[in-house]
Design a protein around this motif. Structure first.
Motif, PDB file in Angstrom:
ATOM      1  N   LYS A 107      -9.142  10.265  27.456  1.00 46.28           N
ATOM      2  CA  LYS A 107     -10.597  10.157  27.381  1.00 46.28           C
ATOM      3  C   LYS A 107     -11.206  11.379  26.683  1.00 46.28           C
ATOM      4  O   LYS A 107     -12.205  11.254  25.956  1.00 46.28           O
ATOM      5  CB  LYS A 107     -11.185  10.002  28.787  1.00 46.28           C
ATOM      6  N   LEU A 108     -10.619  12.552  26.895  1.00 46.87           N
ATOM      7  CA  LEU A 108     -11.093  13.745  26.182  1.00 46.87           C
ATOM      8  C   LEU A 108     -10.900  13.594  24.676  1.00 46.87           C
ATOM      9  O   LEU A 108     -11.752  13.988  23.877  1.00 46.87           O
ATOM     10  CB  LEU A 108     -10.368  14.994  26.682  1.00 46.87           C
ATOM     11  N   LYS A 109      -9.786  13.002  24.296  1.00 45.09           N
ATOM     12  CA  LYS A 109      -9.528  12.770  22.869  1.00 45.09           C
ATOM     13  C   LYS A 109     -10.545  11.785  22.293  1.00 45.09           C
ATOM     14  O   LYS A 109     -11.005  11.943  21.149  1.00 45.09           O
ATOM     15  CB  LYS A 109      -8.106  12.255  22.675  1.00 45.09           C
ATOM     16  N   GLY A 184      -9.518  16.693  35.429  1.00 48.73           N
ATOM     17  CA  GLY A 184      -9.072  16.136  36.695  1.00 48.73           C
ATOM     18  C   GLY A 184      -7.841  16.820  37.237  1.00 48.73           C
ATOM     19  O   GLY A 184      -7.199  16.312  38.168  1.00 48.73           O
ATOM     20  N   LEU A 185      -7.516  17.990  36.705  1.00 45.35           N
ATOM     21  CA  LEU A 185      -6.359  18.740  37.193  1.00 45.35           C
ATOM     22  C   LEU A 185      -6.745  19.552  38.418  1.00 45.35           C
ATOM     23  O   LEU A 185      -7.856  20.071  38.519  1.00 45.35           O
ATOM     24  CB  LEU A 185      -5.831  19.669  36.090  1.00 45.35           C
ATOM     25  N   SER A 186      -5.807  19.695  39.323  1.00 49.37           N
ATOM     26  CA  SER A 186      -6.046  20.437  40.550  1.00 49.37           C
ATOM     27  C   SER A 186      -6.156  21.930  40.258  1.00 49.37           C
ATOM     28  O   SER A 186      -5.513  22.449  39.340  1.00 49.37           O
ATOM     29  CB  SER A 186      -4.910  20.178  41.537  1.00 49.37           C
ATOM     30  N   LEU A 379     -13.949   7.363  35.758  1.00 51.58           N
ATOM     31  CA  LEU A 379     -13.895   6.630  34.497  1.00 51.58           C
ATOM     32  C   LEU A 379     -13.773   7.560  33.289  1.00 51.58           C
ATOM     33  O   LEU A 379     -13.092   7.256  32.328  1.00 51.58           O
ATOM     34  CB  LEU A 379     -15.147   5.772  34.340  1.00 51.58           C
ATOM     35  N   PHE A 380     -14.481   8.693  33.330  1.00 52.14           N
ATOM     36  CA  PHE A 380     -14.456   9.651  32.220  1.00 52.14           C
ATOM     37  C   PHE A 380     -15.163  10.933  32.662  1.00 52.14           C
ATOM     38  O   PHE A 380     -15.814  10.994  33.710  1.00 52.14           O
ATOM     39  CB  PHE A 380     -15.140   9.085  30.965  1.00 52.14           C
ATOM     40  N   GLY A 381     -15.036  11.967  31.841  1.00 52.80           N
ATOM     41  CA  GLY A 381     -15.791  13.196  32.037  1.00 52.80           C
ATOM     42  C   GLY A 381     -15.514  13.906  33.342  1.00 52.80           C
ATOM     43  O   GLY A 381     -14.393  13.918  33.852  1.00 52.80           O
TER      44      GLY A 381
END
Length: 451
Positions: A107-109, A184-186, A379-381
Protein backbone atom coordinates in the motif's frame (compact mmCIF):
# COMPACT_ATOMS: atom_id res chain seq x y z
CA UNK A 1 -8.71 7.94 41.94
CA UNK A 2 -7.70 11.53 41.25
CA UNK A 3 -10.21 14.34 41.73
CA UNK A 4 -11.62 16.14 38.74
CA UNK A 5 -9.75 19.38 38.24
CA UNK A 6 -11.51 22.70 37.80
CA UNK A 7 -11.33 24.03 34.23
CA UNK A 8 -11.57 27.85 34.29
CA UNK A 9 -13.78 29.61 31.72
CA UNK A 10 -12.30 31.39 28.73
CA UNK A 11 -11.05 34.90 29.46
CA UNK A 12 -12.59 36.27 26.27
CA UNK A 13 -14.30 35.08 23.11
CA UNK A 14 -12.00 34.34 20.18
CA UNK A 15 -12.69 34.15 16.46
CA UNK A 16 -11.13 30.88 15.27
CA UNK A 17 -10.65 29.65 11.69
CA UNK A 18 -10.56 25.90 10.93
CA UNK A 19 -9.33 24.45 7.65
CA UNK A 20 -8.83 20.73 6.96
CA UNK A 21 -8.25 18.27 4.17
CA UNK A 22 -11.26 17.32 2.06
CA UNK A 23 -11.86 14.05 3.87
CA UNK A 24 -14.45 13.04 6.46
CA UNK A 25 -11.91 11.76 9.02
CA UNK A 26 -9.95 15.01 9.03
CA UNK A 27 -13.13 17.06 9.21
CA UNK A 28 -14.49 15.00 12.10
CA UNK A 29 -11.35 15.55 14.16
CA UNK A 30 -11.66 19.28 13.61
CA UNK A 31 -15.35 19.16 14.54
CA UNK A 32 -14.57 17.49 17.86
CA UNK A 33 -12.10 20.18 18.89
CA UNK A 34 -14.27 22.97 17.44
CA UNK A 35 -17.25 21.83 19.52
CA UNK A 36 -15.22 22.09 22.71
CA UNK A 37 -13.97 25.56 21.78
CA UNK A 38 -17.45 26.68 20.79
CA UNK A 39 -18.75 25.43 24.14
CA UNK A 40 -16.25 27.76 25.79
CA UNK A 41 -17.78 30.73 23.97
CA UNK A 42 -15.56 31.04 20.91
CA UNK A 43 -16.76 31.83 17.38
CA UNK A 44 -15.89 28.98 15.00
CA UNK A 45 -15.61 29.51 11.24
CA UNK A 46 -14.73 26.66 8.87
CA UNK A 47 -13.15 27.31 5.48
CA UNK A 48 -14.29 24.47 3.23
CA UNK A 49 -15.02 23.74 -0.41
CA UNK A 50 -18.50 23.84 -1.94
CA UNK A 51 -18.73 20.03 -2.06
CA UNK A 52 -18.89 19.97 1.73
CA UNK A 53 -21.34 22.83 2.08
CA UNK A 54 -23.53 22.33 5.14
CA UNK A 55 -21.32 19.73 6.84
CA UNK A 56 -20.22 22.23 9.48
CA UNK A 57 -23.36 24.35 9.66
CA UNK A 58 -25.31 21.39 11.05
CA UNK A 59 -23.04 21.56 14.11
CA UNK A 60 -23.72 25.27 14.54
CA UNK A 61 -20.49 26.51 12.95
CA UNK A 62 -20.19 29.25 10.35
CA UNK A 63 -18.92 28.33 6.89
CA UNK A 64 -16.82 30.25 4.43
CA UNK A 65 -17.10 28.46 1.11
CA UNK A 66 -14.05 28.29 -1.14
CA UNK A 67 -15.42 28.47 -4.66
CA UNK A 68 -14.28 29.18 -8.20
CA UNK A 69 -16.18 32.44 -8.02
CA UNK A 70 -16.36 35.09 -5.34
CA UNK A 71 -15.86 34.20 -1.73
CA UNK A 72 -19.14 33.73 0.11
CA UNK A 73 -19.82 33.49 3.82
CA UNK A 74 -23.08 32.07 5.07
CA UNK A 75 -24.73 29.90 7.63
CA UNK A 76 -25.97 26.80 5.81
CA UNK A 77 -28.77 24.66 7.26
CA UNK A 78 -28.54 21.74 4.85
CA UNK A 79 -26.39 20.32 2.12
CA UNK A 80 -27.38 21.58 -1.32
CA UNK A 81 -25.23 19.59 -3.72
CA UNK A 82 -25.85 16.26 -5.42
CA UNK A 83 -22.16 15.47 -5.62
CA UNK A 84 -20.75 12.89 -3.25
CA UNK A 85 -17.04 13.65 -2.80
CA UNK A 86 -16.55 10.66 -0.50
CA UNK A 87 -17.87 8.23 -3.09
CA UNK A 88 -15.63 9.81 -5.73
CA UNK A 89 -12.55 9.58 -3.53
CA UNK A 90 -13.36 6.00 -2.53
CA UNK A 91 -13.67 4.97 -6.15
CA UNK A 92 -10.32 6.61 -6.84
CA UNK A 93 -8.77 4.61 -4.00
CA UNK A 94 -10.27 1.42 -5.47
CA UNK A 95 -8.96 2.14 -8.95
CA UNK A 96 -5.41 2.85 -7.75
CA UNK A 97 -5.19 -0.12 -5.37
CA UNK A 98 -5.15 1.86 -2.12
CA UNK A 99 -8.29 -0.13 -1.35
CA UNK A 100 -8.05 -3.84 -1.98
CA UNK A 101 -5.78 -6.77 -1.13
CA UNK A 102 -2.21 -5.97 -0.21
CA UNK A 103 -0.03 -5.58 2.87
CA UNK A 104 1.22 -2.32 4.33
CA UNK A 105 4.39 -2.28 2.21
CA UNK A 106 2.41 -2.77 -0.98
CA UNK A 107 0.00 0.00 0.00
CA UNK A 108 2.93 2.36 0.65
CA UNK A 109 4.19 1.63 -2.85
CA UNK A 110 0.74 2.42 -4.24
CA UNK A 111 0.71 5.68 -2.28
CA UNK A 112 4.10 6.66 -3.67
CA UNK A 113 3.18 5.74 -7.24
CA UNK A 114 -0.31 7.27 -7.30
CA UNK A 115 0.57 10.61 -5.78
CA UNK A 116 -2.47 12.73 -4.87
CA UNK A 117 -0.42 15.86 -4.19
CA UNK A 118 -0.62 17.43 -7.68
CA UNK A 119 -4.39 17.82 -7.47
CA UNK A 120 -4.24 19.02 -3.88
CA UNK A 121 -1.49 21.57 -4.58
CA UNK A 122 -3.47 22.94 -7.54
CA UNK A 123 -6.44 23.50 -5.22
CA UNK A 124 -4.27 25.20 -2.59
CA UNK A 125 -3.06 27.66 -5.22
CA UNK A 126 -6.54 28.17 -6.68
CA UNK A 127 -8.15 28.88 -3.31
CA UNK A 128 -5.36 31.09 -1.95
CA UNK A 129 -6.85 34.44 -3.08
CA UNK A 130 -10.09 33.57 -1.28
CA UNK A 131 -8.19 32.48 1.82
CA UNK A 132 -6.32 35.79 1.81
CA UNK A 133 -9.61 37.67 1.41
CA UNK A 134 -11.18 35.73 4.30
CA UNK A 135 -8.27 36.54 6.60
CA UNK A 136 -8.44 40.23 5.70
CA UNK A 137 -12.20 40.46 6.11
CA UNK A 138 -12.68 38.35 9.23
CA UNK A 139 -9.37 39.00 11.04
CA UNK A 140 -9.43 35.78 13.11
CA UNK A 141 -7.55 35.58 16.38
CA UNK A 142 -6.35 32.05 15.66
CA UNK A 143 -6.11 29.49 12.85
CA UNK A 144 -6.31 25.70 13.26
CA UNK A 145 -5.10 23.60 10.30
CA UNK A 146 -5.25 19.89 9.47
CA UNK A 147 -3.60 19.52 6.08
CA UNK A 148 -0.33 18.20 4.70
CA UNK A 149 -0.11 20.85 1.95
CA UNK A 150 -0.90 24.30 3.34
CA UNK A 151 -1.44 27.72 1.83
CA UNK A 152 1.51 29.84 3.10
CA UNK A 153 -0.95 32.71 3.43
CA UNK A 154 -2.10 31.01 6.65
CA UNK A 155 1.33 30.46 8.15
CA UNK A 156 2.78 33.81 7.03
CA UNK A 157 -0.21 35.89 8.12
CA UNK A 158 1.21 36.78 11.52
CA UNK A 159 -1.84 35.15 13.14
CA UNK A 160 -1.01 32.35 15.63
CA UNK A 161 -1.77 28.95 14.12
CA UNK A 162 -2.18 25.43 15.48
CA UNK A 163 -1.48 22.26 13.52
CA UNK A 164 -4.02 19.53 14.32
CA UNK A 165 -2.81 15.99 13.57
CA UNK A 166 -5.85 13.80 13.06
CA UNK A 167 -3.73 10.71 12.40
CA UNK A 168 -1.62 8.52 14.70
CA UNK A 169 1.42 10.03 16.46
CA UNK A 170 3.68 7.72 14.42
CA UNK A 171 3.32 10.33 11.68
CA UNK A 172 4.46 13.13 13.97
CA UNK A 173 7.23 11.83 16.22
CA UNK A 174 9.80 11.12 13.46
CA UNK A 175 12.15 9.04 15.61
CA UNK A 176 14.51 6.23 14.69
CA UNK A 177 13.23 4.48 17.82
CA UNK A 178 9.89 3.94 16.09
CA UNK A 179 9.10 1.82 13.04
CA UNK A 180 8.18 3.81 9.92
CA UNK A 181 4.67 5.30 9.97
CA UNK A 182 2.00 3.42 7.99
CA UNK A 183 4.08 0.23 8.17
CA UNK A 184 2.08 -1.52 10.87
CA UNK A 185 5.34 -2.83 12.30
CA UNK A 186 5.61 -3.38 16.03
CA UNK A 187 7.75 -1.08 18.14
CA UNK A 188 9.34 -4.36 19.28
CA UNK A 189 10.21 -5.43 15.73
CA UNK A 190 13.76 -5.69 14.41
CA UNK A 191 14.86 -2.28 12.99
CA UNK A 192 16.90 -4.09 10.34
CA UNK A 193 13.55 -4.91 8.68
CA UNK A 194 12.46 -1.28 8.47
CA UNK A 195 14.68 -0.19 5.58
CA UNK A 196 12.39 -0.71 2.59
CA UNK A 197 9.50 1.06 4.32
CA UNK A 198 11.80 3.97 5.21
CA UNK A 199 13.05 4.31 1.63
CA UNK A 200 9.53 4.49 0.20
CA UNK A 201 8.40 7.02 2.81
CA UNK A 202 11.51 9.14 2.28
CA UNK A 203 10.79 9.27 -1.45
CA UNK A 204 7.16 10.16 -0.82
CA UNK A 205 8.05 12.85 1.74
CA UNK A 206 10.59 14.48 -0.56
CA UNK A 207 7.98 14.76 -3.30
CA UNK A 208 5.48 16.30 -0.87
CA UNK A 209 8.12 18.83 0.13
CA UNK A 210 8.70 19.70 -3.51
CA UNK A 211 4.98 20.29 -4.02
CA UNK A 212 4.91 22.59 -0.97
CA UNK A 213 7.93 24.49 -2.29
CA UNK A 214 6.16 24.94 -5.63
CA UNK A 215 3.05 26.25 -3.86
CA UNK A 216 5.09 28.75 -1.87
CA UNK A 217 7.07 29.83 -4.92
CA UNK A 218 3.95 30.26 -7.05
CA UNK A 219 2.34 32.43 -4.37
CA UNK A 220 5.50 34.45 -3.77
CA UNK A 221 6.55 33.02 -0.41
CA UNK A 222 9.89 31.51 0.66
CA UNK A 223 9.99 27.74 1.25
CA UNK A 224 8.93 26.73 4.77
CA UNK A 225 11.74 26.08 7.22
CA UNK A 226 10.40 22.61 7.96
CA UNK A 227 11.55 21.44 4.54
CA UNK A 228 15.13 21.39 5.84
CA UNK A 229 14.34 17.98 7.30
CA UNK A 230 13.35 15.85 4.34
CA UNK A 231 12.54 12.72 6.35
CA UNK A 232 9.52 14.13 8.17
CA UNK A 233 6.17 12.73 7.01
CA UNK A 234 4.27 15.79 8.24
CA UNK A 235 6.42 18.62 6.91
CA UNK A 236 4.42 21.25 8.77
CA UNK A 237 4.76 21.90 12.45
CA UNK A 238 3.68 25.06 14.21
CA UNK A 239 6.06 27.14 16.33
CA UNK A 240 2.99 27.92 18.45
CA UNK A 241 1.23 24.60 19.14
CA UNK A 242 0.71 21.14 17.63
CA UNK A 243 -2.00 18.76 18.84
CA UNK A 244 -2.69 15.08 18.25
CA UNK A 245 -5.37 12.78 19.63
CA UNK A 246 -4.40 9.35 20.95
CA UNK A 247 -5.36 7.61 24.21
CA UNK A 248 -2.62 7.38 26.82
CA UNK A 249 -3.21 3.64 27.05
CA UNK A 250 -1.71 3.14 23.58
CA UNK A 251 0.30 6.35 23.17
CA UNK A 252 4.04 6.52 22.53
CA UNK A 253 5.05 8.74 25.44
CA UNK A 254 6.26 5.70 27.37
CA UNK A 255 8.95 5.43 24.68
CA UNK A 256 9.58 9.02 23.60
CA UNK A 257 9.21 12.55 24.90
CA UNK A 258 6.66 14.83 23.27
CA UNK A 259 8.03 16.91 20.38
CA UNK A 260 8.49 20.64 21.00
CA UNK A 261 5.35 22.78 21.17
CA UNK A 262 3.20 19.65 21.11
CA UNK A 263 0.41 18.34 23.31
CA UNK A 264 -1.49 15.06 23.39
CA UNK A 265 -5.17 14.66 24.09
CA UNK A 266 -7.02 11.36 24.27
CA UNK A 267 -9.42 11.91 21.39
CA UNK A 268 -10.95 14.73 19.36
CA UNK A 269 -14.26 12.79 19.45
CA UNK A 270 -17.14 14.86 18.06
CA UNK A 271 -20.46 14.89 19.91
CA UNK A 272 -23.42 13.69 17.86
CA UNK A 273 -26.39 15.41 19.49
CA UNK A 274 -28.93 12.74 18.55
CA UNK A 275 -30.95 10.12 20.39
CA UNK A 276 -30.08 6.89 18.63
CA UNK A 277 -32.54 4.06 19.17
CA UNK A 278 -31.74 0.41 18.51
CA UNK A 279 -33.93 -0.89 15.64
CA UNK A 280 -36.57 -3.39 16.70
CA UNK A 281 -35.07 -6.14 14.52
CA UNK A 282 -31.88 -5.97 16.64
CA UNK A 283 -33.64 -6.67 19.93
CA UNK A 284 -31.35 -9.05 21.80
CA UNK A 285 -32.28 -12.47 23.09
CA UNK A 286 -30.45 -14.50 25.72
CA UNK A 287 -26.67 -14.67 25.18
CA UNK A 288 -26.81 -12.35 22.17
CA UNK A 289 -24.54 -9.30 22.00
CA UNK A 290 -24.60 -6.19 19.83
CA UNK A 291 -21.60 -4.98 17.78
CA UNK A 292 -20.94 -1.95 15.62
CA UNK A 293 -19.24 -2.43 12.22
CA UNK A 294 -17.58 0.34 10.20
CA UNK A 295 -14.91 0.19 7.53
CA UNK A 296 -14.87 3.96 7.27
CA UNK A 297 -16.08 6.27 4.55
CA UNK A 298 -13.42 4.91 2.16
CA UNK A 299 -13.51 1.19 3.00
CA UNK A 300 -17.29 0.98 2.71
CA UNK A 301 -17.01 1.91 -0.98
CA UNK A 302 -15.50 -1.55 -1.52
CA UNK A 303 -18.82 -3.40 -1.75
CA UNK A 304 -17.17 -6.80 -2.19
CA UNK A 305 -15.34 -6.28 1.10
CA UNK A 306 -18.53 -5.30 2.91
CA UNK A 307 -20.24 -8.42 1.56
CA UNK A 308 -17.29 -10.58 2.63
CA UNK A 309 -17.43 -9.33 6.20
CA UNK A 310 -21.22 -9.49 6.51
CA UNK A 311 -21.25 -13.08 5.20
CA UNK A 312 -19.20 -14.09 8.25
CA UNK A 313 -21.31 -11.99 10.63
CA UNK A 314 -24.32 -13.99 9.44
CA UNK A 315 -22.74 -17.14 10.87
CA UNK A 316 -22.56 -15.76 14.44
CA UNK A 317 -25.31 -15.69 17.09
CA UNK A 318 -25.04 -11.90 17.54
CA UNK A 319 -26.58 -8.71 16.11
CA UNK A 320 -24.77 -5.94 14.23
CA UNK A 321 -25.22 -2.25 13.42
CA UNK A 322 -23.41 -1.60 10.13
CA UNK A 323 -22.26 1.71 8.68
CA UNK A 324 -22.93 0.86 5.02
CA UNK A 325 -21.33 3.89 3.40
CA UNK A 326 -22.16 5.84 0.22
CA UNK A 327 -22.96 2.68 -1.78
CA UNK A 328 -25.49 1.41 0.75
CA UNK A 329 -28.11 0.68 -1.90
CA UNK A 330 -25.79 -1.68 -3.79
CA UNK A 331 -25.78 -4.53 -1.27
CA UNK A 332 -28.04 -6.22 1.27
CA UNK A 333 -27.19 -7.14 4.84
CA UNK A 334 -28.01 -10.51 6.43
CA UNK A 335 -31.00 -10.77 8.82
CA UNK A 336 -28.91 -10.31 11.99
CA UNK A 337 -27.51 -7.01 10.66
CA UNK A 338 -29.06 -3.57 10.25
CA UNK A 339 -27.44 -0.53 8.74
CA UNK A 340 -27.65 2.80 6.95
CA UNK A 341 -25.40 4.75 4.63
CA UNK A 342 -24.39 7.05 7.47
CA UNK A 343 -24.73 6.66 11.21
CA UNK A 344 -24.00 8.91 14.22
CA UNK A 345 -21.01 6.82 15.25
CA UNK A 346 -20.30 8.28 18.68
CA UNK A 347 -23.99 7.92 19.59
CA UNK A 348 -24.14 4.33 18.30
CA UNK A 349 -21.03 3.26 20.23
CA UNK A 350 -22.80 3.96 23.51
CA UNK A 351 -25.23 1.09 22.80
CA UNK A 352 -22.95 -1.72 21.62
CA UNK A 353 -20.76 -4.29 23.35
CA UNK A 354 -17.81 -4.13 20.93
CA UNK A 355 -16.81 -2.79 17.52
CA UNK A 356 -15.25 -3.98 14.27
CA UNK A 357 -13.47 -1.02 12.67
CA UNK A 358 -10.98 -0.19 9.93
CA UNK A 359 -8.68 1.52 12.41
CA UNK A 360 -8.97 5.11 11.21
CA UNK A 361 -7.86 7.35 14.03
CA UNK A 362 -11.30 8.77 14.83
CA UNK A 363 -13.00 5.38 15.06
CA UNK A 364 -10.02 4.01 16.97
CA UNK A 365 -9.96 6.73 19.61
CA UNK A 366 -13.77 6.98 19.85
CA UNK A 367 -13.94 3.31 20.83
CA UNK A 368 -11.60 4.06 23.74
CA UNK A 369 -13.76 7.01 24.78
CA UNK A 370 -16.82 4.74 24.73
CA UNK A 371 -14.95 1.89 26.44
CA UNK A 372 -15.67 -0.67 23.71
CA UNK A 373 -13.27 -3.54 22.82
CA UNK A 374 -12.24 -3.55 19.17
CA UNK A 375 -11.29 -5.69 16.21
CA UNK A 376 -9.19 -3.65 13.79
CA UNK A 377 -9.18 -4.42 10.04
CA UNK A 378 -6.69 -1.92 8.56
CA UNK A 379 -7.00 -0.94 4.90
CA UNK A 380 -4.16 1.55 4.34
CA UNK A 381 -2.07 4.29 5.93
CA UNK A 382 -1.90 4.78 9.67
CA UNK A 383 -4.69 2.23 10.17
CA UNK A 384 -1.94 -0.42 10.11
CA UNK A 385 -0.19 1.32 13.00
CA UNK A 386 -3.38 1.43 15.06
CA UNK A 387 -3.95 -2.26 14.40
CA UNK A 388 -0.48 -3.08 15.63
CA UNK A 389 -0.82 -0.88 18.72
CA UNK A 390 -3.79 -2.89 19.98
CA UNK A 391 -1.68 -6.02 19.60
CA UNK A 392 1.39 -4.52 21.29
CA UNK A 393 -0.64 -3.14 24.20
CA UNK A 394 -3.20 -5.93 24.52
CA UNK A 395 -6.23 -3.79 23.73
CA UNK A 396 -7.81 -5.87 20.99
CA UNK A 397 -7.32 -7.86 17.79
CA UNK A 398 -6.10 -6.88 14.34
CA UNK A 399 -6.45 -8.85 11.09
CA UNK A 400 -6.21 -8.39 7.32
CA UNK A 401 -9.76 -7.67 6.05
CA UNK A 402 -9.06 -9.31 2.70
CA UNK A 403 -7.31 -12.45 3.93
CA UNK A 404 -8.91 -13.52 7.20
CA UNK A 405 -10.53 -16.93 7.40
CA UNK A 406 -14.17 -16.95 8.60
CA UNK A 407 -13.28 -18.88 11.76
CA UNK A 408 -10.57 -16.30 12.55
CA UNK A 409 -13.10 -13.46 12.63
CA UNK A 410 -15.65 -15.55 14.55
CA UNK A 411 -13.01 -16.38 17.15
CA UNK A 412 -12.01 -12.71 17.44
CA UNK A 413 -15.63 -11.67 17.93
CA UNK A 414 -16.00 -14.23 20.69
CA UNK A 415 -12.83 -12.91 22.35
CA UNK A 416 -13.73 -9.20 22.40
CA UNK A 417 -17.24 -9.99 23.62
CA UNK A 418 -16.39 -12.42 26.36
CA UNK A 419 -12.93 -11.67 27.71
CA UNK A 420 -13.68 -10.06 31.07
CA UNK A 421 -10.17 -8.65 31.54
CA UNK A 422 -10.31 -6.87 28.17
CA UNK A 423 -13.73 -5.43 28.91
CA UNK A 424 -12.57 -4.06 32.26
CA UNK A 425 -9.46 -2.50 30.73
CA UNK A 426 -11.55 -0.61 28.18
CA UNK A 427 -14.04 0.52 30.81
CA UNK A 428 -11.19 1.83 32.98
CA UNK A 429 -9.69 3.61 29.98
CA UNK A 430 -13.04 5.30 29.29
CA UNK A 431 -13.35 6.34 32.94
CA UNK A 432 -9.81 7.73 32.93
CA UNK A 433 -10.43 9.69 29.70
CA UNK A 434 -13.61 11.22 31.10
CA UNK A 435 -11.85 12.13 34.32
CA UNK A 436 -8.77 13.66 32.68
CA UNK A 437 -10.72 16.05 30.40
CA UNK A 438 -7.75 16.33 28.07
CA UNK A 439 -9.71 18.09 25.31
CA UNK A 440 -10.74 20.85 27.69
CA UNK A 441 -7.15 21.22 28.84
CA UNK A 442 -6.06 21.49 25.21
CA UNK A 443 -8.50 24.38 24.80
CA UNK A 444 -6.78 26.19 27.65
CA UNK A 445 -3.45 25.82 25.83
CA UNK A 446 -5.01 27.11 22.62
CA UNK A 447 -6.47 30.13 24.41
CA UNK A 448 -3.10 30.94 25.97
CA UNK A 449 -1.64 31.49 22.49
CA UNK A 450 -3.83 34.54 22.03
CA UNK A 451 -4.35 35.72 25.61
Amino acid sequence: MSEQIEIPPAKRSLKIFFHSMEAIGHQNSCIGLAQELQGRGHQIIFLLTEQFKGNMAKYGFEEILLTNGNLTKELVSKRETNKNPIKELGELFLSTGMLGPGNSLEKLKVMEKNHFSPGISDKVIAYDPQIKQALEQEKPDLIILDHYLISPTFTQSGIPYVILYSSTPFLLYNSDKLPPPCSGLSINSDPSNWGEYQDILKSFCKSVIEFQKKINNHLGYPPPEQTKNENVFHIHTSPYLNIYGYPKEVDLQTILSLPDHCIQLDAFCRDEDVDFEIPEQLALKDNEKLLYVSMGSMGSVDVSLMKRISAVLKQTPHKYIVSKGPLADEYELPPNCWGKASLPQTAVLKHVDAAIIHGGNNSFTECFVAGKPIIVMPLFGDQYDNGQRVIDTGYGVSMDPYKFEPEQLIKAIDYVLNDEQLRVRFERAAERIKRDRSKEKACLKIEELVN
